[in-house]
Structures are given as structure tokens and as C-alpha cells.
Design an enzyme around this catalytic site. Sequence first.
Site, short mmCIF file in Angstrom:
data_model
loop_
_atom_site.label_atom_id
_atom_site.label_comp_id
_atom_site.label_asym_id
_atom_site.label_seq_id
_atom_site.Cartn_x
_atom_site.Cartn_y
_atom_site.Cartn_z
N GLU A 107 107.47 111.73 -17.16
CA GLU A 107 107.90 112.19 -15.83
C GLU A 107 109.42 112.07 -15.65
OE1 GLU A 107 103.85 111.34 -13.24
OE2 GLU A 107 105.51 109.92 -13.07
N GLU A 118 97.95 114.15 -16.31
CA GLU A 118 97.56 113.05 -15.43
C GLU A 118 96.92 113.59 -14.17
OE1 GLU A 118 100.44 110.16 -14.31
OE2 GLU A 118 101.32 110.00 -16.31
#
Length: 650
Positions: free
Chosen positions: A144, A300
Site C-alpha cells: 500500500e 485484501e
Amino acid sequence: MRFWYGADYNPEQWPEDVWAEDIRLMQEAGVTVATVGVFSWAQLEPEEGRFEFGWLDRVFELLHRAGIRVDLATATASPPPWLTSAYPEVLLTDEWGHVLSPGSRQHFNPSSSTYRRLSLRLVRALAERYGRHPALITWHIGNEFGNDNPRDFGDESAAAFRHWLQRKYATIDELNRRWGTEFWSQRYSAFEEILPPRAAPTFRNPAQLLDFDRFASDVLLENHRAEAEVLRAHSPGIPITTNFMGMFKPADYWSWADDVDFVSDDAYPDPADPGSWKDAALQRDLMRSLKPGTPWVLMEQATGAVNWRALNAPKRPDQMRALSYQAIARGADGIMFFQWRQSQRGGEKFHSGMVPHAGTDTRIWREVVQLGGELKRLEQLAGSSVGRQAVAIVADWDSWWSLEQEATPARIDYKARVSAWHHALLDLGVNTDFVGRDSDLSPYRVVIAPALFVASQSTLEALDRYVRAGGTLLVAAPAGLTDEDAALSDGGFLGSLAGTLGIRIEELAPHGPHDPVSLSGAVEATTLAWSEVVHARGADVIAVFEGGIVDGGPALTRRAVDGGVGWYLAADPDVAGMRDVLRLVLEDSGIAPATLPASVELVRRADATFVINHGSTPVTVDVAGTDLLSGQRLESPTLEPFGVVIVTGD
């Protein structure tokens, strides 16, 4: 070909006697891939230059013997305590000059040369050890990027910013010209005088702010590229990815797409919001659009609740399943979770996992096992394409960054504006792609450009060519107000595109609730905060304003240009008005909106039609065929709350 199914696996958080149980449960759940090592730098390199791979060797072998492939992360997202203690210069500095402490994650300056040097040493060690392991299926770079460290304002970043500017502008005179530094006596005599846009008494230079956002996105990408270069040298042939985060403001994902072999994404729609499935649909469509024709992976999602909202509602029964199938319908070849086993300690201990804290005698575990079993029956869809849609929406990070600066006509949430158009299309049963300012528009029958605040001359010319070649373009204000240097467009708002659309914008007229403005004519709607004084110059007026200084003036126009049509909407209508505008535009281009229940989405992938009920009440849908999940022949089935059917055939 199998769908990816699994999660972030963090065995270092657990005693080794738990690992065998993990493997047994993974096999029970149908896990095919485990992401390993995302936050394990301190375990892999407990002291500077001393690596300990024994524990990871054992994890690899356990997974390999079980037939589970490994998505190996480079572990660079969270530097260990020894690093920040020995090299405090890697820490982040905010715009007020405060140095932020370690103790969380991503506590490093993306411009730090020290961080880059030490992180690449770790990456090289991992690649040399595991780069040819038979269990390795892909490399997962960082995690991320920019989520917790999107911008740094320290001295090392200042030097990197100046170097970035020198590459872009070559001379300080060119920078002064394009930044408009005659304003407020900001003219620079040398690049060395330039700083990042740190905290200042009042408005900072809009061009400087925009360039700093571009620079900061590029710096994050440079870190990704540096790791990728090492991996490709020492682990050739293994695909590389990093997990995106949907419409994430700090990183312009259009510029990142060519640097990943496949796109992966983290998505966490809010279960407490009954309309959040539309937010998830937008994310899926954007991810698919970044690399058209290439399946992506949902890297995710949560099985239940997350830990970071003010209210962390759990997903309802079967909601996780419905959202998983939404991702597959919109192009995903993998369904992954954060994380495998719910943590007992740390900042994410209340975040749900595939194995919940309460164990396997739970609703979540039963849903996990059910989904894993079902995915085995859908292998015929893995690797297939969703195909291009007829409608595309322009998503533009330059416009996002510029529109949300302080010195603008009104406070407008760019992401909310783009989302509103996407959601309205979903309401009409119309699925869409996304395009960037440099994308090829020719495959699309309709292109919608909402809040395209920044438009260079090349962008304006591309939109003009699209219309003249037969396309239907809807431009929704505020659009074309500045060029790529944050300067007001030459020749007035919208620049040369105003002629294409057959209008002239005299004045911007945002308004508040004390001065309401509405639309009348072919569209009856209330505006939220935006209107403009518009004059038709060859365009047909479809709807007019009522109220404010724009009273009686054009609000929605249409102009036929050569083989195409250009529409202009000088307002931000409410949701019902937005749908009415879209109906006009779609019908004008020969696209018939579909009639679906409000909570239902219908998406086609290859020869399969996915129908998903995201609502809390049963609905009957008009589809027929053989359901790939049940094997039954269906005719106008009734879907229970969060029910799914995937039908093929007549």
C-alpha cells in the site's frame, strides 16, 4: 487455471506449533495462495546486515508440501527499530517541520537514500534466496505505497523535489514562467531556493502544489521500480505486483500500471453503508481499466469487520461472499483477505481474519470454507476477460489534486463527484470502464468527463477528436478551468473545447443553500452547489437554470459535431437529476438503460452472467440459464439477501 484464494499469512506472530494447524485449515478452506512476509523486516534482518531466513524457509516448505503457492512480499513497508535508531534521517517530516516517530508502520521518507539503500539490500537477499523456489508464484513489492507516508517535507525531499523540477523544466526561467511566479513576488533566481510547499501563512502557489503532488507520486513509484529492478535481475520470469487502494489520492495509478505485471487491490467497503457495494464496484472497474484485458487480484478484503473506522460494523451473513463474487464478475482472478489468522496483539487485533479469534465454530469460518469450495467449480472463468464496456468515465489525478486545493471557487470532493456519476450509471444498469487523460477513447460510444478541472491543450484536442470521430461526450462542470500548469485556460474556460461543445462560459457561479438553483426543461433537478453563466454558441439548450444569477441561462446543452455529439452540464445536479441527464445521453447514443432492482448488479464476464443482490430483502431477477454454483437450471430466480447466481446458456 485456479483462482487465487487466501490471505496475508503472518506466521511470525505465532508459535511454530500453530503452523501445522494453519496448513491443515488452509487445505480445508481451499486456500491456493498465501501472501507472506509483508511486515517481517525485523524478523528477516534482526540486526543490520544479519539475515535470518530459517523460519521463512520452514514456512515455504510447509506451504509448498501442501500445494499452496507463495506471494512473497519484500517486507520493506515497515523498517525495524534498529534502522530508525541508527539512521533517524529516514523518518518522515510533516509540512510543519515535525519529525514523526517510529512505532507504527511506513515511518520512512520515500525520498530517503538511506532507506532506499537498506531496503534494496533486503530485497536482493530475498530474491537470491527464494527467487527460484518452486512455491513462489509472484513478488509483492512493499505494501500500500503511500498509505501512511504519502508526503514528506524534509530537507532530503526538498533536494529530490528540486532535482525533479530541474528534469522537468530544465531552466529556472521556464519554471518561473509556468509557475507564474510574478504573482506575490515569488520569482526564483535558482532551483536551490525552492522548497516543498510547507506550511505557510496563506495560499501557496497552485502550480507548485500540483507539481509537488506529481513529484510525491513519482517518488513512491521510484521506490517500487527500484525494488522491481532487483527482483527482475535475481528472479527472472516471476510476475511482480503491489497492492493498490482503489481511488487513492496520493498515487496516480495510471502512471503505475505499466510497472506491475498485474494489478492488485485492497478494498474495504463499509458494511454499515447499504450503498457501499457501489463504492466497491467503482474500485473493481478502475482496477480492471488500469490494464485492460488483464485479470487483476483482490489482494485484501475483510471477512468481517475492520479496525480503523469510528464504527467497525461486521459484514452481514453472506455479504463477504457477495462482494467476493462482485470482484470476480468485474475481472478479478483472485480473492484474498487480510489476514489469515486474526491477530491477538497489535493495532489490527480487532480486524477480522479468515480464521477468527473465536475459531472455526463460527459463521465467518463456515463462509470462508464455502467460498473456497465454490471457487474450485469456477476454474473455467479464471483468466477470462470482462471485455470493454460501451461507456467510460475519465478519472484524472491532476484534476483531483488541483480541484481540492484551497484557492478554488468551491470546496468540491473530486472522488465523491466521480463516484456519483459511476453510481448513477449503476442505478441505470450500465457498467463502465475508466480512462485516463491519455487513454484511447475510440473504443467507447460514450465518454463522461466529470470535474475534469485540469485539461491541457492535448487533452482538449483529444476530446474534440473523439467527438468528431463519432463519439458522444458528456462534460460535467467544473471542467477545463485550468491547464496543466494550474493556469486559467487560454481563450476562456474550457479553452478550445468550448467551441466543440458550442458554448461560452462567462462566469462561474457556485452558490449556497441560501441561494438555491435548480434545473428545468428536459431535466428537473436541484443543484448542490455549482452553476455557471453559460451562453449557447451553436449548441441546443436542453435544460435551463432557475434561480441565482444564472436564472434562465443554459444548464444542459447538446451539440452535434460532425459524426458525434458533445453535451455540457454546467451544474452538479442531485442524484435523480444526474440519472435523468444520463438517460438523455445514453438514449441519444443508442444505449438502453436496464431495469434492475435497486440493490442488484448484473455483470457479464466471458459467457457467464453474474447477478448479485446486495440488499437486505429477497429480489426476483429476470435471468435464465444454468447456475455455475448450484448446477441447477434457473428461470427468474429469487435471490435472498446477498444472494448470487452465475448463469450461462439461454
